[in-house]
Design an enzyme around this catalytic site. Structure first.
Site, PDB file in Angstrom:
ATOM      1  N   SER A  89       0.791  -1.224   0.000  1.00  0.00           N
ATOM      2  CA  SER A  89       0.000   0.000   0.000  1.00  0.00           C
ATOM      3  C   SER A  89       0.829   1.282   0.000  1.00  0.00           C
ATOM      4  O   SER A  89       0.385   2.299  -0.504  1.00  0.00           O
ATOM      5  CB  SER A  89      -0.939   0.016   1.202  1.00  0.00           C
ATOM      6  OG  SER A  89      -1.813  -1.079   1.132  1.00  0.00           O
ATOM      7  N   THR A  90       2.010   1.248   0.588  1.00  0.00           N
ATOM      8  CA  THR A  90       2.820   2.471   0.669  1.00  0.00           C
ATOM      9  C   THR A  90       4.226   2.208   0.158  1.00  0.00           C
ATOM     10  O   THR A  90       4.686   1.063   0.086  1.00  0.00           O
ATOM     11  CB  THR A  90       2.915   2.982   2.122  1.00  0.00           C
ATOM     12  OG1 THR A  90       3.620   2.019   2.896  1.00  0.00           O
ATOM     13  CG2 THR A  90       1.537   3.222   2.722  1.00  0.00           C
TER      14      THR A  90
END
Length: 192
Positions: A9-10
């Site tokens: 996600s990041t």
């Protein structure tokens, strides 16, 4: 051919765990994304979906790596299935190339449809309850009855520009034309 897809996600997170698991499972090609699952545009996923051919199997480490939601996950796997592409999730041990895996996935689909129907029913019940209490949905009218009559009067007089009428009443041009379009046929005939 086994084709892998890995996503974190990041940018801070690392894809190594997923990539290692996909390689160990036998993936010949692995596509990657470092983007939130809630984003619709995931270039790595799009490449993986375009790359797969009939007879291939798309592998993910976990189900949540593929779909933004259960609905999106089911739609994606259904599209793969329609193209003759299998799907496997390593952590959940789901494999749509087997009859047991297809059964589990169809159960997921039925649960998702059930959830959508419940939401729709609750929404309809809430709207009906609000109507029963005299509440109407939608945006409030911009003009009351007196101001609507003033719109017709000012427009029919042909002494003021549309811009002036809108400024005096504090409405936009599209709103003015919407009210003019709602006039009864008698009012329109009187203007001609």
């Amino acid at each position: 051919m086994l084709v892998g897809y890995a996503r974190v996600s990041t940018l801070d997170q690392n894809l190594s765990l997923q990539v290692d698991a996909l390689q160990k499972a036998g993936c010949e090609k692995i596509f990657r994304d470092k983007i939130s699952g809630s984003k619709t545009g995931r270039p790595g996923l799009q490449e993986a979906l375009q790359y797969t051919r009939k007879g291939d199997t798309l592998l993910v480490w976990r189900l949540d790596r593929l779909g933004r939601s259960l609905k999106h996950l089911i739609e994606t796997v259904t599209q793969l299935e329609e193209r003759g592409v299998g799907f496997r999730s390593l952590q959940e041990a789901i494999d749509t190339t087997t009859s047991g895996g297809r059964l589990v996935f169809q159960i997921f689909g039925a649960l998702a449809e059930f959830e959508r129907n419940l939401i729709r029913e609750r929404t309809q019940a809430g709207l009906a309850a609000a109507r029963a209490r005299g509440r109407k949905g939608g945006r409030p009218k911009a003009l009351d009855k007196t101001k609507i009559e003033l719109v017709y009067k000012l427009y029919n007089e042909k002494k003021h520009t549309i811009k002036e009428i809108c400024r005096v009443l504090g409405i936009s041009r599209p709103t003015l034309y919407a009210y003019l379009g709602q006039r009864k046929p008698i009012e329109v005939a009187m203007r001609i």
